[in-house]
Design a protein around this motif. Structure first.
Motif, PDB file in Angstrom:
ATOM      1  N   LEU A 723      16.235  42.151  68.227  1.00  0.00           N
ATOM      2  CA  LEU A 723      16.089  42.431  69.641  1.00  0.00           C
ATOM      3  C   LEU A 723      16.061  41.696  70.731  1.00  0.00           C
ATOM      4  CD1 LEU A 723      14.500  44.564  67.577  1.00  0.00           C
ATOM      5  CD2 LEU A 723      13.641  45.623  69.624  1.00  0.00           C
ATOM      6  N   HIS A 724      15.445  40.414  70.569  1.00  0.00           N
ATOM      7  CA  HIS A 724      15.256  39.540  71.536  1.00  0.00           C
ATOM      8  C   HIS A 724      16.586  38.885  71.624  1.00  0.00           C
ATOM      9  CE1 HIS A 724      10.917  40.102  72.412  1.00  0.00           C
ATOM     10  NE2 HIS A 724      10.887  40.076  71.057  1.00  0.00           N
ATOM     11  N   LYS A 725      17.317  38.760  70.639  1.00  0.00           N
ATOM     12  CA  LYS A 725      18.635  38.006  70.703  1.00  0.00           C
ATOM     13  C   LYS A 725      19.848  38.703  71.658  1.00  0.00           C
ATOM     14  CE  LYS A 725      18.187  34.958  66.893  1.00  0.00           C
ATOM     15  NZ  LYS A 725      18.732  34.678  65.321  1.00  0.00           N
ATOM     16  N   VAL A 726      19.578  40.174  71.172  1.00  0.00           N
ATOM     17  CA  VAL A 726      20.377  41.210  72.211  1.00  0.00           C
ATOM     18  C   VAL A 726      20.242  41.281  73.417  1.00  0.00           C
ATOM     19  CG1 VAL A 726      21.227  43.469  72.114  1.00  0.00           C
ATOM     20  CG2 VAL A 726      20.968  42.474  69.936  1.00  0.00           C
ATOM     21  N   GLU A 761       8.541  53.569  63.388  1.00  0.00           N
ATOM     22  CA  GLU A 761       9.444  52.421  63.447  1.00  0.00           C
ATOM     23  C   GLU A 761      10.278  52.388  64.768  1.00  0.00           C
ATOM     24  OE1 GLU A 761      13.304  50.436  60.981  1.00  0.00           O
ATOM     25  OE2 GLU A 761      12.123  52.244  60.181  1.00  0.00           O
ATOM     26  N   THR A 762      10.711  53.567  65.071  1.00  0.00           N
ATOM     27  CA  THR A 762      11.547  53.570  66.221  1.00  0.00           C
ATOM     28  C   THR A 762      10.937  53.284  67.824  1.00  0.00           C
ATOM     29  OG1 THR A 762      11.470  55.979  66.669  1.00  0.00           O
ATOM     30  CG2 THR A 762      13.244  54.949  65.378  1.00  0.00           C
ATOM     31  N   VAL A 763       9.665  53.820  67.766  1.00  0.00           N
ATOM     32  CA  VAL A 763       8.799  53.518  68.996  1.00  0.00           C
ATOM     33  C   VAL A 763       8.327  52.045  68.998  1.00  0.00           C
ATOM     34  CG1 VAL A 763       6.615  54.317  69.627  1.00  0.00           C
ATOM     35  CG2 VAL A 763       7.971  56.060  68.896  1.00  0.00           C
ATOM     36  N   ARG A 764       8.110  51.501  67.718  1.00  0.00           N
ATOM     37  CA  ARG A 764       7.849  50.098  67.938  1.00  0.00           C
ATOM     38  C   ARG A 764       8.972  49.364  68.450  1.00  0.00           C
ATOM     39  NH1 ARG A 764       7.138  49.509  63.041  1.00  0.00           N
ATOM     40  NH2 ARG A 764       5.126  50.149  62.906  1.00  0.00           N
ATOM     41  N   ASN A 765      10.142  49.644  68.007  1.00  0.00           N
ATOM     42  CA  ASN A 765      11.516  48.875  68.642  1.00  0.00           C
ATOM     43  C   ASN A 765      11.667  49.183  69.916  1.00  0.00           C
ATOM     44  OD1 ASN A 765      11.836  47.771  66.036  1.00  0.00           O
ATOM     45  ND2 ASN A 765      13.174  49.385  65.295  1.00  0.00           N
ATOM     46  N   LEU A 766      11.469  50.427  70.401  1.00  0.00           N
ATOM     47  CA  LEU A 766      11.580  50.881  71.679  1.00  0.00           C
ATOM     48  C   LEU A 766      10.516  49.892  72.845  1.00  0.00           C
ATOM     49  CD1 LEU A 766      12.815  52.521  73.977  1.00  0.00           C
ATOM     50  CD2 LEU A 766      10.999  54.235  73.684  1.00  0.00           C
ATOM     51  N   THR A 768       9.387  47.072  71.956  1.00  0.00           N
ATOM     52  CA  THR A 768       9.666  45.607  72.225  1.00  0.00           C
ATOM     53  C   THR A 768      11.019  45.438  73.032  1.00  0.00           C
ATOM     54  OG1 THR A 768       9.004  45.342  69.834  1.00  0.00           O
ATOM     55  CG2 THR A 768      10.346  43.815  70.748  1.00  0.00           C
ATOM     56  N   LEU A 769      11.948  46.630  72.890  1.00  0.00           N
ATOM     57  CA  LEU A 769      13.096  46.352  73.881  1.00  0.00           C
ATOM     58  C   LEU A 769      12.557  46.719  75.738  1.00  0.00           C
ATOM     59  CD1 LEU A 769      15.809  48.343  72.066  1.00  0.00           C
ATOM     60  CD2 LEU A 769      15.982  46.100  72.753  1.00  0.00           C
ATOM     61  N   LEU A 770      11.846  47.257  75.616  1.00  0.00           N
ATOM     62  CA  LEU A 770      11.338  47.884  77.048  1.00  0.00           C
ATOM     63  C   LEU A 770      10.473  46.762  77.692  1.00  0.00           C
ATOM     64  CD1 LEU A 770      11.395  50.225  78.861  1.00  0.00           C
ATOM     65  CD2 LEU A 770       9.435  50.994  78.244  1.00  0.00           C
TER      66      LEU A 770
END
Length: 1326
Positions: A723-726, A761-766, A768-770
């Motif tokens: 995520l952070h690299k993107v 899982e998807t909420v956790r990644n969202l 992080t992205l936010l």
């Protein structure tokens, strides 16, 4: 930089046009059709394909089609009918404005029997206003007919004027308008309209025609405004030439006025007059006309203008005689213009006078006995013309010399057009001849329908510069003129955009024009531009080939791009390479890099725009490659979900149920799948590089936007990408955080189904992205004042508020709420202070948003419940916070009421889930109760019942045959507890939906005098007879509810309507309950008056009673009907006329008779156990007698008469137990006794005298009876009894009742005693 076909307009309603023009032919037999086509062959275009005109292909070839030069009006005509299509602008899916042609008028143009449309032309007339000089004011449609008439119409089909100039069919209409001379020596051409007949040519002066059409249009407008049709038409001047010495003529061109040079004049003189001919000094001005047909194939005619000198002196007298008879006179034959009725009748009876034509001999021609010309098309410069013939040839004519200079073969049924292209201004500035006028290149456009190809040829001996594969059924439309009414003064500075050539495709409705660059006309084979164009075409052909290896494609494309010299062509070639879907990404990067390096080495001579394009595309391609590589790397980073897990567990059951309802299978195309990889070409087209080096995403369609979001972020949301690299890559590329946030939220909301499969899982990644996007520079402003709302988080809230994906929006709100709270906390810590107001201000918005989204999720889950089979059905409603707020205070109740209707439910089940109907599972009941608990105010029982009532009555109004909808509406209305709301809704239902049909039914029954048949009911009321009966019953109930609510209004205060605190910002239409509370009070006597009429109509329809219901009322009563219930009307009062009372009584007695006959049940009446229970509805309902009693009291009918009649009818029907119950209520026993005595005698007479099974004891009893009784019995008529065969015990009981109710001093008391004895004797004998 090459030829191209550009679509500039699209036709709407093509099927409607085709069906209208050909609908009469669909039912025509094949033989008649062929004969008709042969007899009317001159009505159609010569290029007719032998196929069925009803098909989608060649139907347009059978029509006369003409397009305005401004492309704002299209006329399609066939036989007597025509369709006008006018320009309209509309927005496509991406928000761009595009022009379409939609049907604006249809009708029949022919007025005389047997005439057909043979030619048409659309002439735009220039505006005379200074503010719009050079712009069209309106367009005149000129139509020629086979009868010889030429009629002029407006765009709306209004006939302006009609001319009968010749009695032969009109073959072709053509127009010439003013053109600005490109050179000082070019002669100015006058405007004119030319009309071709088989042996005559009529030319109308353009100035005269322009003034006449303007005057006619103004006078038509004045006559329409004044309400009269008295119109004085202006005169119209024309010339009429009789074309001689040519066998057949099918087409023509009016070249214009020309003047011969001295040499040509002397040459003609020597040829025609010999060496002794004398020649005068100044040559005459002549109008040149060129015709095509047969014998000769092409003919040239010359008409000397004015009083100019002829070519030769010895033919001066002949020419002068022709000039003296040339018709410059006012045209006769006006149709539609008259001063009085007598003159109109005279015009209609006799044909207008047709002036004779002036003979005009052919000067010379191109003889070819076997070749027949079909059409001629004049070039814009009036020097060349293209001619088509029946041999499939296209011939190019030089009109000045009268010779053929070029011929093409293999173009059968060809259609021609000309295109004149001016030189580009940019190239002209660097030309050595920049001071001279701009050059113009001339191209001939040939459409070959047999081959389906459109070709462009350079003139006069130039090559083919363009070819396009098009349909085989297109029409090439070429006007050859522009605006009429323009002169050398008004044309200065005007720039009117007109399409010279238009290709109309009847299959798709697309209208395309040909775009040709000027340089294609240059014949220099060594020109660098020509070489560059050749390389560009080679590159285009290479890119279209799918069998080329990637290495070869890269090498060839690189060499071609580097060889191209001209920057504009090189840029076009690079853009075509970058937009090609077959080129791999590595090829694009290598070719663009090589071109970029070459440009960098050129130094100062480099084209900066091309260099910037290479730089930006390289940057975008590198970004695309980096993102694609990152998606293949797994992500090991994990984020905690403290604080969100509790919220997820709270809404977990609702999310699971929502996911089950949204996971139904659906069909989609593979290329539209969100999992498909985004091509590099699509990536390049959606992102552009700004001047400062940053990247900006271009917002196109929603599909393209979602595809880009999927490519950037879906791998991160699934945990497959770091995520952070993107995020770091995107930040370094220079894309704004706001656009990245929009892309992230769009893909999150779009892929709701996949998100709900693994919400944790998807909420956790969202999250992080936010957090990563929020930390970017430019996301949350550093100078943000905590006292205000953050634009960054407001963007997230706006997206969630507008989303229809309730579950995904709620999860995004949970994540954003937590991220915003952490951000504000860290901001407060950094400032070493606790901004409690700032925290509450920003977070309060999130609290409200999350609460609203939870409400929407529960509501959307309910609305997604599919209806059972056989229910009303319909698509599931989509809801969002924005839609609910815009729906007003009643938007939520309205959504639920529509769901109730879709499921065919009655809301009496809402709060009694255990009693739900069998087709609704219990979970649906739980959902409904849960929604009502989430919205305690918006879904209060009264509001919900009111909205359901309104929804059902609206649906009933759409389909009145469904009487059950109206019954359900009335049932829901009964459940409303507030009399104020009940009163208002009843009044609105009555005035909006009921009273019109109710009055129609009343007038229909009054007209027929009985219950009307089904056909009459459908015609006048809009529903069948059974539906009318049910409708009238609902009217009675509705008016009764209205009266009860009006009586109870004063006893109860009006309710106060409120909404939930989270939904107090609703803006939109008022709810049904609010509208109901605003209604005025009704006039109770007027409502009762209508209820009385409704009851009478319902009874008449139910029992089929003959009656004229309105005739049962006096004039006051009739005038009060169907008035507004809130007004006070003059009502009937006092004693009614005895005649009316008698009619009313007779009607009520018939209703009672009909009810008794309806409830008759022989099995139950024969039993002695008592009367069976009756239904609550229909003709057997038990309330009909009491209703008749109530109506009798209102109609001033004696109720005791009705009771006595009911008793007699029940006994007559053999229903003795029911009759005994009613007998107790009768007051006048004496009259009833006399009536029943006769009925008893009829029964006994039937048993003793008329029964087929007469026994000997009965005969002996008859002999023992007193003579008086025996005579009385013989006088009885048992045929009046509907049920004569009644058991003797019932008759004995009836006689016993008679003895009880008759007084001893009654005149017939002794007769009753004798009857008792006779019945007892019969009973004992049995």
């Amino acid at each position: 930089m090459s030829c191209s076909l550009l679509e500039f307009c699209r036709l709407q309603e093509l099927k409607t046009v085709r069906d209208y023009l050909f609908k009469s032919q669909q039912s025509e037999p094949a033989e008649e059709k062929s004969q008709t086509d042969q007899s009317l062959s001159f009505c159609f275009n010569p290029q007719v394909e032998e196929e069925t005109t009803g098909q989608s292909g060649p139907w347009l070839q059978d029509c006369v089609v003409s397009l305005s030069p401004c492309s704002d009006l299209l006329v399609v005509a066939r036989e007597q009918k025509a369709v006008f299509l006018s320009a309209k602008w509309r927005s496509d899916g991406s928000g761009r404005e595009e022009m379409t042609l939609a049907v604006s008028w249809t009708g029949t143009l022919s007025t005389d029997e047997g005439e057909c449309v043979s030619s048409s032309i659309c002439i735009p007339l220039a505006s005379q206003k200074r503010s719009s000089t050079g712009r069209p004011d309106w367009t005149c449609v000129v139509v020629g007919f086979t009868s010889g008439y030429v009629r002029f119409y407006t765009e709306s089909g209004v006939l302006l004027l009609a001319q009968l100039l010749h009695e032969d069919p009109v073959l072709r209409l053509k127009c010439r308008t003013y053109e600005v001379p490109r050179h000082p020596g070019v002669t100015e051409q006058h405007e004119e309209l030319s009309i071709l007949y088989p042996a005559a040519l009529v030319t109308i002066d353009g100035f005269s025609l322009f003034q006449s059409l303007r005057a006619c249009r103004n006078q038509v407008a004045r006559a329409a405004a004044a309400g009269s049709d008295v119109i004085q038409p202006p005169p119209l001047a024309y010339k009429k030439w009789g074309l001689q010495e040519m066998d057949t003529i099918v087409d023509h061109s009016s070249v214009g006025v020309m003047t011969l040079c001295v040499f040509d004049q002397m040459k003609n003189a020597s040829i025609l007059g010999g060496f002794t001919a004398s020649v005068k000094g100044n040559p005459p001005a002549m109008s040149q006309y060129v015709t095509v047909g047969g014998g000769p194939y092409t003919g040239f005619f010359y008409a000397v203008e004015g009083s100019s000198q002829p070519l030769l002196s010895h033919v001066a007298l002949a020419v002068a005689s022709k000039l003296t008879s040339a018709l410059f006179s006012a045209a006769s034959g006006w149709l539609g213009w008259h001063k009085n009725k007598n003159e109109e009748e005279t015009v209609q009876k006799q044909k207008p006078k047709v002036e004779p034509s002036t003979p005009l001999a052919i000067r010379f021609g191109l003889p070819d006995s076997r070749r027949h010309g079909e059409s001629i098309c004049l070039s814009p410069c009036n020097t060349l013309a293209g001619v088509t013939d029946d041999f499939g040839r296209v011939t190019l004519l030089d009109l000045a010399r009268g010779i053929s200079i070029r011929m093409w073969k293999g173009y059968r049924d060809a259609q021609l057009a000309w295109l004149q292209v001016p030189e580009e201004r940019g190239e002209r500035e660097f030309s050595p001849s920049a001071s001279l006028p701009r050059r113009h290149a001339l191209f001939l456009v040939i459409y070959a329908p047999r081959r389906g190809i459109l070709e462009v040829w350079a003139m006069q001996q130039g090559p083919r510069v363009g070819a396009f594969t098009v349909g085989k059924h297109c029409r090439l439309l070429y006007a050859g003129y522009r605006l009429m009414g323009v002169n050398s003064v008004t044309s200065q500075g005007w720039q009117l955009h007109t399409q010279q050539v238009c290709l109309l495709d009847p299959i798709t409705g697309a209208m395309r024009t040909v775009n040709i660059p000027f340089h294609l006309a240059l014949s220099d084979k060594k020109s660098e531009r020509a070489k560059d164009m050749h390389l560009s075409k080679r590159l285009t052909a290479l890119l279209r080939s799918r069998e080329v290896e990637p290495d070869i494609l890269e090498t060839e494309a690189k060499n071609m791009l580097l060889d191209i010299k001209h920057p504009a062509i090189k840029k076009q070639a690079l853009e075509s390479l970058l937009s090609n879907k077959n080129a791999p990404v590595s090829c694009l990067i290598n070719v663009t890099s090589a071109l970029y390096d070459t440009l960098k080495q050129q130094g100062k001579e480099v084209d900066t725009a091309l260099l910037q394009l290479c730089s930006s595309q390289l940057k975008l391609l590198q970004l695309y490659t980096n993102i694609q590589q990152l998606h293949s790397a797994a992500d090991t980073e994990q984020d905690s979900l403290d604080g969100i897990e509790e919220e997820l567990s709270r809404v977990g059951p609702t999310l699971q149920r929502y996911a089950q309802l949204t996971s139904r299978p659906s069909v989609s195309f593979a290329q539209d799948s969100p999992d498909s990889l985004l091509p590099a070409q699509a990536f390049l087209s959606q992102i552009e590089c700004t001047e400062d080096g940053e990247l900006r995403v271009i917002r196109g369609s929603d599909t393209e936007w979602n595809q880009l979001g999927n490519f950037l972020f879906w791998g991160c949301l699934c945990g497959k990408s770091p995520l952070h690299k993107v995020c770091d890559t995107l930040q370094q590329a220079g894309i704004s955080p706001q656009q990245l946030l929009s892309l992230l939220l769009s893909v999150w909301l779009q892929r709701e189904k996949e998100v709900l499969q693994k919400p944790g899982e998807t909420v956790r990644n969202l999250h992080t992205l936010l957090i990563a996007l929020s930390s970017m520079k430019g996301a949350v402003e550093e100078s943000w004042d905590p006292q205000s709302i953050s634009p960054w988080w407001q963007q997230v809230r706006c997206t969630c508020i507008q989303s229809h994906n309730a579950a995904a929006a709620l999860l995004a709100a949970f994540v954003a709420h937590r991220a915003a709270k952490a951000s504000i906390t860290s901001l407060a810590d950094s400032k070493l202070q606790s901004e409690w107001e700032a925290v509450s201000l920003e977070l309060e918005q999130w609290v409200v948003c999350v609460h609203q989204l939870e409400d929407v999720l529960v509501l959307q889950t309910l609305l997604l419940v599919p209806p059972p089979q056989g229910a009303a059905g319909g698509a599931a409603a989509q809801c969002s916070i924005k839609l609910l707020l815009e729906g007003g205070t009643g938007g939520i109740a309205d959504s639920v009421s529509k769901w109730v209707f879709r499921h065919s439910l009655a809301l009496i089940y809402v709060f009694h889930a255990a009693s739900f109907p069998p087709h609704c599972p219990l979970c649906f009941a739980e959902l409904l109760v849960a929604v009502c608990q989430r919205f305690p105010h918006s879904l209060s029982p009264d509001l919900l019942f009111a909205h359901c009532c309104w929804e059902y009555v609206v649906q009933w109004n759409k389909d009145p045959e469904e009487g059950g909808y109206l019954r359900w509406a009335v049932e829901h209305l009964k459940l409303v507890s507030s009399p104020h709301i009940q009163l208002g809704i009843s009044a609105m239902m009555w005035s909006t939906f009921i009273v019109k049909r109710f009055s129609s039914a009343a007038y229909l029954i009054e007209k027929v005098g009985k219950a009307p048949k089904d056909r009459l009911c459908r015609r006048d009321v809009g529903m069948g007879d059974k539906a009318v009966t049910s409708f009238l019953g609902c009217c009675v109930q509705l008016l009764q509810i209205l009266m009860e609510a009006d009586s109870a209004v004063e006893e109860v205060s009006a309710p106060e309507l409120s909404v939930e605190e989270a939904w107090c910002g609703a803006e939109g239409p008022a709810s049904i309950a609010e509208l109901a509370l605003e209604q005025r009070g009704v006039h109770y006597p007027l409502v009762q008056h209508h209820c009385l009429l409704a009851s009478l109509l319902h009874a008449a329809m139910t029992f089929g009673v003959k009656v004229k219901p309105l005739s049962l009322f006096d004039s006051k009563g009739k005038n009060a009907f169907f008035r507004d219930l809130t007004t006070i009307q003059l009502m009937p009062s006092g004693d009614m006329d005895p005649g009316l009372v008698s009619l009313r009584q007779e009607f009520l007695l018939r209703v009672l008779t009909g009810w008794v006959q309806a409830i008759d049940d022989p099995s139950s009446s024969a039993s002695a156990s008592g009367s069976p229970p009756l239904p609550s509805n229909g003709p057997k309902a038990d309330w009909w007698p009491s209703l008749c009693q109530e109506l009798g009291s209102l109609l001033q009918v004696n109720p005791d008469i009705l009771k006595r009649h009911l008793v007699c009818e029940l006994y007559n029907q053999g229903l003795d137990p029911r009759a005994e119950e009613v007998m107790m209520e009768v007051e006048d026993k004496d009259v009833l006794g006399s009536q029943l005595l006769v009925l008893t005698g009829q029964r006994l007479s039937y048993s003793l005298l008329h029964s087929q099974s007469q026994t000997q004891p009965a005969m002996e009893l008859l002999a023992r009876l007193p003579p008086t009784l025996c005579t009385w019995l013989k006088a009885m008529d048992p045929s009046e009894l509907r049920c004569p065969l009644v058991p003797l015990p019932q008759t004995s009981r009836l006689v016993g009742r008679l003895i009880e109710i008759l007084p001893e001093n009654h005149a017939q008391y002794s007769l009753a005693l004798h009857l008792l004895e006779a019945v007892e004797a019969l009973t004992s004998d049995d």
